[in-house]
Design a protein around this motif. Structure first.
Motif, short mmCIF file in Angstrom:
data_model
loop_
_atom_site.label_atom_id
_atom_site.label_comp_id
_atom_site.label_asym_id
_atom_site.label_seq_id
_atom_site.Cartn_x
_atom_site.Cartn_y
_atom_site.Cartn_z
N SER A 1 50.32 38.22 41.37
CA SER A 1 49.05 37.51 41.15
C SER A 1 49.42 36.21 40.44
O SER A 1 49.99 36.24 39.35
CB SER A 1 48.09 38.35 40.30
OG SER A 1 48.65 38.68 39.05
N LYS B 1 39.82 32.86 39.17
CA LYS B 1 40.92 33.42 38.40
C LYS B 1 40.48 34.38 37.29
O LYS B 1 41.30 35.15 36.77
CB LYS B 1 41.78 32.31 37.80
CG LYS B 1 41.14 31.52 36.68
CD LYS B 1 42.15 30.55 36.09
CE LYS B 1 41.60 29.84 34.87
NZ LYS B 1 42.61 28.91 34.27
N THR C 1 39.46 40.05 39.27
CA THR C 1 40.59 40.78 39.81
C THR C 1 40.31 41.16 41.26
O THR C 1 39.22 41.63 41.58
CB THR C 1 40.86 42.06 38.99
OG1 THR C 1 41.17 41.71 37.65
CG2 THR C 1 42.00 42.87 39.58
N LEU D 1 50.40 46.08 44.52
CA LEU D 1 50.28 44.69 44.09
C LEU D 1 51.67 44.12 43.89
O LEU D 1 52.46 44.61 43.09
CB LEU D 1 49.48 44.60 42.79
CG LEU D 1 49.31 43.19 42.21
CD1 LEU D 1 48.53 42.30 43.15
CD2 LEU D 1 48.65 43.27 40.84
N LYS E 1 42.94 31.99 41.56
CA LYS E 1 44.13 32.84 41.44
C LYS E 1 44.40 33.47 42.82
O LYS E 1 43.47 33.73 43.58
CB LYS E 1 43.88 33.93 40.39
CG LYS E 1 45.13 34.65 39.91
CD LYS E 1 44.77 35.56 38.73
CE LYS E 1 46.00 36.20 38.12
NZ LYS E 1 45.65 37.04 36.94
N ARG E 2 45.66 33.70 43.11
CA ARG E 2 46.07 34.24 44.41
C ARG E 2 46.72 35.60 44.21
O ARG E 2 47.62 35.75 43.37
CB ARG E 2 47.03 33.27 45.09
CG ARG E 2 47.54 33.67 46.46
CD ARG E 2 48.33 32.49 47.03
NE ARG E 2 49.12 32.83 48.20
CZ ARG E 2 48.67 32.84 49.45
NH1 ARG E 2 47.40 32.55 49.68
NH2 ARG E 2 49.47 33.14 50.44
N TRP E 3 46.26 36.58 44.99
CA TRP E 3 46.73 37.96 44.88
C TRP E 3 47.46 38.37 46.15
O TRP E 3 47.01 38.05 47.25
CB TRP E 3 45.56 38.91 44.64
CG TRP E 3 44.77 38.59 43.40
CD1 TRP E 3 43.86 37.58 43.22
CD2 TRP E 3 44.87 39.27 42.14
NE1 TRP E 3 43.37 37.59 41.94
CE2 TRP E 3 43.96 38.62 41.25
CE3 TRP E 3 45.60 40.36 41.69
CZ2 TRP E 3 43.79 39.04 39.94
CZ3 TRP E 3 45.44 40.77 40.38
CH2 TRP E 3 44.55 40.12 39.51
N TRP F 1 48.88 41.80 47.98
CA TRP F 1 49.01 43.25 48.10
C TRP F 1 49.78 43.57 49.38
O TRP F 1 49.65 42.86 50.38
CB TRP F 1 47.64 43.93 48.14
CG TRP F 1 46.88 43.83 46.86
CD1 TRP F 1 46.08 42.78 46.45
CD2 TRP F 1 46.83 44.80 45.81
NE1 TRP F 1 45.54 43.04 45.21
CE2 TRP F 1 45.98 44.29 44.80
CE3 TRP F 1 47.39 46.05 45.63
CZ2 TRP F 1 45.71 44.98 43.62
CZ3 TRP F 1 47.12 46.75 44.46
CH2 TRP F 1 46.29 46.22 43.47
#
Length: 517
Positions: free
Chosen positions: A175, A162, A165, A172, A183-185, A187
């Motif tokens: 997040s 987390k 980046t 995006l 952490k989960r992103w 896109w």
């Protein structure tokens, strides 16, 4: 095996990609990935098995469709899944593939493909991907053929530490904190995209952003740089806008307004990742501080920014159906370096730039070789391809018409794939010139046309040598009095009377000249 990689065979030709959802959890410490890739596709023909690419040591562990487990078997990098199209032509279907492993590590990216598990200057994780040529199946399961892109784009989910980046293609969407350490992103790419353009970048990034008012309205422009390079990134950022202004004025609107424009600092030199250009030129002028043309003009701008961004038009929006036609990607994009030089420094400077690049050409292999076998194209697709395009521009002798032709190419093949034969025919139609023997000579043969000529009194006799039968191409003669004369030369000798004292041949046409005494 190469034919299975490079051709649209029975394991691929009955289904058309619609959308990928790629969901990956990263294990940076152990250099591992695990994930689920969902593939939505349209049934377009009759087929009894589906082939998916995934390269060792990555492994597929489970395949499901409609809630049912689907049998599969492995054959090297090819995975054969028991799906068929009986009674389903025209229908939308999907599969979900679970996989994991330690993907190949790139030893010399971007030329050697794989994952890049680096550390930045402060010892923090710095991860990237580069897989053109080797294939996206190095790190995620996919349909590995350029002629079929997901019509509705890709959703990309990445789980990572987390404090880092994750930057990928498109926009995006979110997040979110997963737990105390992750952490989960998310896109999203809404437009068709080549598999090798899908990218994952992880590091201590800062974002520089601005709205560019372009040909199609407001365009989101971003530059993600490592936090300690923020000032350097801000100094370079204006050149992104200069590049966009130049290319939009000469070849048409940036092709991916829906997904924005983004450049991402990487530990390797660069790559044309769609709406997420990989940038590793270390904020230097030229190509890592060098001028590939030795003209001096190549040091006036950032090579990686300009070249890799140029691929958004040629390579990403317009894609060759077979990698054997990669001159379409690299020849046109290399010529955009000349176009950018012209925007900055004028036409004479641009001519010196493209002529200077010719010293790099080897002419050891034709630009076009064998189809359907994943042929690795020669390096000449860059500079020889650019000189071919510049030769055509010179022969057209009408810059307004030439750039209109490029703009029409970008419109006609927008977000689609094309073969060299199709593009050549279109350029012949647009230019209204017989370019067929020129394409044949420069693309499919290694010999460069040599104009052999003699001068007796005021009569010149000339003919092309080292050319295919019935080759014709005009050349431009300049006299000491400043007169310019176009002469259509062929492989058959022709004589004419000079109108003034011969001085030189125009160098903008890529050929050799030999005076016979």
């Amino acid at each position: 095996m190469d034919s299975l990689v490079g051709s649209n065979h029975a394991g691929r030709n009955w289904w058309d990609l619609q959308h990928y959802t790629i969901d990956i959890e990263t294990d940076i410490d152990n250099k591992r990935l695990s994930g689920i890739v969902s593939i939505k596709y349209k049934v377009i023909g009759s087929g009894h098995v589906m082939m998916i690419d995934l390269q060792a040591p990555m492994l597929i562990t489970k395949v499901t469709s409609g809630g049912k487990i689907i049998p599969f078997k492995q054959q090297g990098r090819f995975w054969w899944i028991d799906k068929n199209s009986e009674g389903k032509v025209g229908k939308i279907d999907s599969i979900m593939i679970e996989y994991n492993g330690s993907p190949k590590v790139a030893s010399n990216p971007p030329w050697d493909g794989g994952l890049i598990w680096n550390k930045d200057e402060k010892g923090r994780p710095y991860v990237g991907t580069a897989c053109q040529g080797d294939g996206a199946s190095l790190w995620w399961p996919c349909k590995e053929i350029q002629s079929d892109e997901p019509d509705m784009g890709v959703d990309l989910f990445f789980q990572a530490p987390k404090d880092l980046t994750v930057v990928s293609n498109g926009r995006l969407l979110s997040s979110t904190i997963v737990d105390a350490v992750k952490k989960r992103w998310h896109w999203r790419v809404t437009q068709p995209i080549n598999n090798y353009n899908v990218t994952m970048n992880i590091g201590q990034y800062e974002r520089i952003a601005e709205i560019y008012e372009g040909k199609k309205g407001p365009l989101d422009v971003s530059f993600y740089v490592l936090d300690y390079n923020l000032e350097k990134g801000m100094e370079l950022f204006p050149e992104i806008k200069l590049m966009l202004e130049c290319f939009e004025s000469r070849i048409g609107p940036y092709p991916f307004y829906e997904d924005g424009y983004k450049m991402i600092e990487t530990s390797f030199l660069g790559m044309e990742h769609q709406s997420g250009i990989a940038y590793g030129n270390k904020f230097k002028r030229g190509y890592s501080g060098r001028d590939r043309s030795n003209s001096g003009y190549g040091l006036l701008w950032d090579f990686i920014l300009v070249h890799e961004s140029g691929h958004e038009w040629f390579g990403n929006s317009i894609t060759s159906k077979d990698i054997n036609d990669s001159w379409i990607h690299e020849g046109f994009t290399t010529y955009l370096e000349t176009v950018y030089t012209e925007c900055l420094s004028g036409k004479e400077a641009a001519e010196k730039y493209v002529i200077g690049q010719r010293k790099i050409i080897t002419n050891k292999k034709p630009l076009i070789n064998q189809y359907g076998v994943n042929f690795d194209a020669p390096g000449d697709i860059y500079d020889k391809g650019a000189s071919l395009i510049h030769t055509i521009r010179t022969i057209m002798d009408d810059d307004e018409k030439f750039f209109a032709m490029l703009q029409n190419i970008c419109k006609k093949y927008y977000h689609s794939s094309v073969s060299s034969d199709e593009l050549e025919a279109y350029m012949i139609k647009e230019s209204k010139l017989n370019l067929k023997p020129i394409f044949e000579q420069y693309l499919r043969h290694t010999d460069i046309p040599t104009l052999q000529y003699t001068i007796q009194d005021d009569v010149m006799t000339l003919a092309w040598t080292k050319v295919i039968p019935d080759f014709k191409m005009p050349v431009l003669l300049v006299t000491k009095q400043g007169n310019r004369k176009w002469i259509t030369a062929s492989d058959k000798p022709v004589s004419f009377r000079l109108n003034g004292d011969f001085d030189h041949w125009d160098e903008n046409i890529y050929c050799e000249y030999k005076l016979v005494e």
